[in-house]
Design an enzyme around this catalytic site. Structure first.
Site, PDB file in Angstrom:
ATOM      1  N   ARG A  86       0.863  -1.177   0.000  1.00 25.53           N
ATOM      2  CA  ARG A  86       0.000   0.000   0.000  1.00 25.53           C
ATOM      3  C   ARG A  86       0.902   1.230   0.000  1.00 25.53           C
ATOM      4  NH1 ARG A  86       2.486   1.312   3.669  1.00 25.53           N
ATOM      5  NH2 ARG A  86       1.047   2.984   4.165  1.00 25.53           N
ATOM      6  N   GLY A  87       0.285   2.375  -0.204  1.00 24.58           N
ATOM      7  CA  GLY A  87       1.060   3.591  -0.389  1.00 24.58           C
ATOM      8  C   GLY A  87       1.205   3.861  -1.871  1.00 24.58           C
ATOM      9  N   ALA A  88       0.921   5.090  -2.282  1.00 28.04           N
ATOM     10  CA  ALA A  88       0.833   5.399  -3.712  1.00 28.04           C
ATOM     11  C   ALA A  88       2.087   5.035  -4.514  1.00 28.04           C
ATOM     12  CB  ALA A  88       0.477   6.879  -3.897  1.00 28.04           C
TER      13      ALA A  88
ATOM     14  N   ARG B 120      -7.010  -0.596  -7.359  1.00 31.24           N
ATOM     15  CA  ARG B 120      -7.445   0.376  -6.345  1.00 31.24           C
ATOM     16  C   ARG B 120      -7.615   1.721  -7.042  1.00 31.24           C
ATOM     17  NH1 ARG B 120      -4.479   0.575  -0.690  1.00 31.24           N
ATOM     18  NH2 ARG B 120      -6.397   1.700  -0.190  1.00 31.24           N
TER      19      ARG B 120
ATOM     20  N   GLN C 234      -2.280   1.819  10.171  1.00 35.72           N
ATOM     21  CA  GLN C 234      -0.995   1.865   9.466  1.00 35.72           C
ATOM     22  C   GLN C 234       0.043   2.692  10.213  1.00 35.72           C
ATOM     23  OE1 GLN C 234      -4.020   2.388   7.932  1.00 35.72           O
ATOM     24  NE2 GLN C 234      -3.906   1.931   5.744  1.00 35.72           N
TER      25      GLN C 234
ATOM     26  N   ASP D 146      -1.909  10.200  -1.730  1.00 34.34           N
ATOM     27  CA  ASP D 146      -2.151   9.183  -2.750  1.00 34.34           C
ATOM     28  C   ASP D 146      -2.489   9.795  -4.102  1.00 34.34           C
ATOM     29  OD1 ASP D 146      -2.570   6.130  -1.534  1.00 34.34           O
ATOM     30  OD2 ASP D 146      -2.677   7.738  -0.068  1.00 34.34           O
TER      31      ASP D 146
ATOM     32  N   ASN E 292      -5.422  11.968   0.848  1.00 30.31           N
ATOM     33  CA  ASN E 292      -4.576  11.113   1.683  1.00 30.31           C
ATOM     34  C   ASN E 292      -5.480  10.304   2.610  1.00 30.31           C
ATOM     35  OD1 ASN E 292      -1.897  10.269   2.482  1.00 30.31           O
ATOM     36  ND2 ASN E 292      -2.212  11.379   4.391  1.00 30.31           N
ATOM     37  N   LYS E 293      -4.890   9.474   3.426  1.00 31.30           N
ATOM     38  CA  LYS E 293      -5.658   8.607   4.319  1.00 31.30           C
ATOM     39  C   LYS E 293      -6.690   9.417   5.103  1.00 31.30           C
ATOM     40  CE  LYS E 293      -5.295   5.039   4.474  1.00 31.30           C
ATOM     41  NZ  LYS E 293      -6.069   4.071   3.661  1.00 31.30           N
TER      42      LYS E 293
END
Length: 369
Positions: free
Chosen positions: A54-56, A95, A208, A249, A259-260
């Protein structure tokens, strides 16, 4: 980065088997450190969708290697071109929010289609996947170079006292192949001997922050403290946060930042308390066409059970525990958008700029339309 004294990246090709790409299964961290081999597009999509990775930036690199695996496995395809396009479409849609995935897949497809036969496709795919991966590493390293002076300046203004930095989610090396985005300036400053301390939002529902950011900061020796997601505003009100650095992201070329989920609330609190709020990102995370992030950035909704259950280690076993009444529904919005007006600045591989169309253009005139 270091894991128990050994250097790792978040994704790499197997040195003995060129048809296998290896990743760290981040779902198991910090309690289990397990390496998973990807050999097919199906496994790659599963790894992205189920958040092994995960993470862009890392999602983009994984997508690139997924396209490489598609080419490796196309030997029996009746129509190789159609097969490639179908597999690329599947990977791109694993995603929706991170723009890096679509960007990396398009770059891979373009490089492959410059060649005329499958054998050359494989060579082109390998070379381009390596190029994309190494570019992300280089860009994140440069984010550290350009971002660490911000921390140094605060340290000077505090006469060398501890610089307290708040971050949300995980925008570390686990999200970016190596170095990280939000953590790159922190690591660079820490390695220079600057006294830093990081407030780590736990980042519900998948934690996370407490699982991943705290783990990797600990591996690097960076002082840190895990806090609840709602504690940041209180800490800012009492002068215990000197700056906020988060990742993203997808960021529009006008400076809106996805972002998250929870990032927007941190930005509001930072604005109200005059705390600088920076977003660290490689240019691969910038959407060069989208203008209105709040209106147009696609926001992923994930499995409600991620909200309803908590995951952790119990008696040596990894377990899920149901928290609310079994019949209570949940909504699991994975991201939110912070408007550019709340962002102090963007930290990129080319330097710092304002979170605005003019600011982004000043650093990336070659990429702006």
């Amino acid at each position: 980065m270091n894991v128990n004294g050994k250097w790792y990246r978040a994704i790499w090709p197997n040195e003995h088997d060129p048809e296998t790409v290896e990743i760290i299964d981040q779902r198991k961290l910090p309690h289990r450190f397990e390496i998973v081999g990807l050999t097919t597009v199906k496994k790659t999509i599963q790894a992205i969708r189920d958040m092994y990775v995960r993470g862009a930036p890392l999602i983009g690199a994984t997508g690139a290697w997924g396209v490489y695996l598609a080419v490796v496995n196309m030997k029996d395809a009746e129509n190789p071109l159609q097969y490639l396009k179908e597999e690329c479409f599947k990977i791109s849609n694993a995603r929706p929010t991170a723009v890096n995935l679509e960007w990396a897949v398009k770059a891979m497809e373009a490089a492959i289609l410059e060649k005329s036969n499958v054998e050359d496709w494989i060579k082109a795919a390998w070379s381009k996947a390596i190029e994309i991966t190494e570019a992300e590493v280089k860009n994140c390293r440069q984010i550290g170079v350009h971002g660490s002076p911000l921390i140094e300046e605060i340290s000077k203004n505090k006469n060398g006292k501890t610089v307290n930095i708040l971050t949300h989610c995980n925008a570390g090396w686990l999200a970016c192949v190596d170095h990280g985005t939000a953590t790159a300036p922190i690591y660079a400053a820490f390695d220079k001997g600057i006294d830093v301390h990081v407030w780590v939002d736990e980042t519900r529902p998948l934690n996370q922050g407490s699982r991943l950011t705290a783990w990797e900061l600990g591996q690097h020796g960076v002082p840190h403290t895990i806090i609840t997601d709602n504690a940041g505003g209180h800490l800012m009100q009492h002068g215990k946060v000197d700056m906020v650095i988060v990742g993203t992201d997808r960021t529009t070329h006008t400076g809106d930042v996805a972002n998250k989920v929870g990032t927007y609330l941190k930005a509001l609190a930072a604005k109200d308390n005059n705390v600088p709020f920076y977003v660290a990102l490689p240019s691969s995370t910038i959407d060069w066409e989208m203008k209105n992030g709040v209106k147009d950035i696609p926001i992923e909704n994930r499995d409600p059970d991620e909200v309803r259950k908590v995951w952790g280690l119990h008696d040596g076993h990894l377990v899920d525990v149901l928290v609310p009444p079994e019949e209570s529904p949940a909504l699991n919005v994975a991201f939110d958008v912070t408007p550019a007006r709340l962002v102090t600045g963007l930290i990129t591989e080319r330097g710092l700029c304002k979170a605005s169309e003019e600011g982004v253009r000043s650093l990336f005139p070659d990429k702006m339309k």
